[in-house]
Design a protein around this motif. Sequence first.
Motif, short mmCIF file in Angstrom:
data_model
loop_
_atom_site.label_atom_id
_atom_site.label_comp_id
_atom_site.label_asym_id
_atom_site.label_seq_id
_atom_site.Cartn_x
_atom_site.Cartn_y
_atom_site.Cartn_z
N GLY A 176 2.62 -2.70 -2.21
CA GLY A 176 2.55 -3.47 -3.44
C GLY A 176 1.96 -2.67 -4.59
O GLY A 176 2.46 -2.72 -5.72
N ALA A 235 3.98 -1.51 -7.95
CA ALA A 235 3.45 -1.79 -9.29
C ALA A 235 3.33 -0.50 -10.11
O ALA A 235 3.68 -0.47 -11.30
CB ALA A 235 2.10 -2.50 -9.19
N VAL A 261 1.24 -3.29 3.61
CA VAL A 261 1.84 -4.19 2.62
C VAL A 261 1.09 -4.08 1.29
O VAL A 261 1.72 -4.02 0.22
CB VAL A 261 1.85 -5.65 3.14
CG1 VAL A 261 2.22 -6.61 2.03
CG2 VAL A 261 2.81 -5.78 4.30
N ALA A 262 -0.22 -4.04 1.35
CA ALA A 262 -1.02 -3.91 0.13
C ALA A 262 -0.73 -2.59 -0.57
O ALA A 262 -0.55 -2.56 -1.80
CB ALA A 262 -2.50 -4.03 0.46
#
Length: 179
Positions: A13, A17, A9-10
Amino acid sequence: MRYTKAKEVALLGVLFALAMALSFMESALTPLLGLLPAMKLGLSNVVVMFALLFLPRRQALLLAVLKAVFALLTRGVTAGFLSLCGGGASFAVLCLLLAWPRPVTGFIFSVCGALAHNIGQLCGAAVLLSDHMALAYAPVLLCAGTVVGSLTWAVSRAVFPALRRVWKSEEKRERNIIF
């Protein structure tokens, strides 16, 4: 298991971005380079290609969908729909190339992804506007797709070897693509 999920998930993300930052940069550069409307450099697609090569496919698909949602929110319904059409077509073609029984060069991988993206957008434009307008714009967009695909290949060729050393993928799909 939780650590792996949190890590995925990180990373997703961070990749999202990065894709949005590159997309914003492309939008700012387009008028400066004198490109026609709807033409972009495709740098944010390098991020999706990375995700497709080094992460589970569902993560890469989610990233492509998130890019379309970002286009929807920042540039409107038409841009979001065309982004979804182009991203979906590109994703499908890249998945087919990954499943190809023989190795594929990074150049072919990148150019086919860019051309599929443009064809998907042309199909979306045919649905929204008219098929005559889409066909009239097709030669220009397909030539641009070849050039943009070459650019994304050059960027990928410069970046992916370093990323391959840093990011240890459990899936070995990237071995089928030779950068």
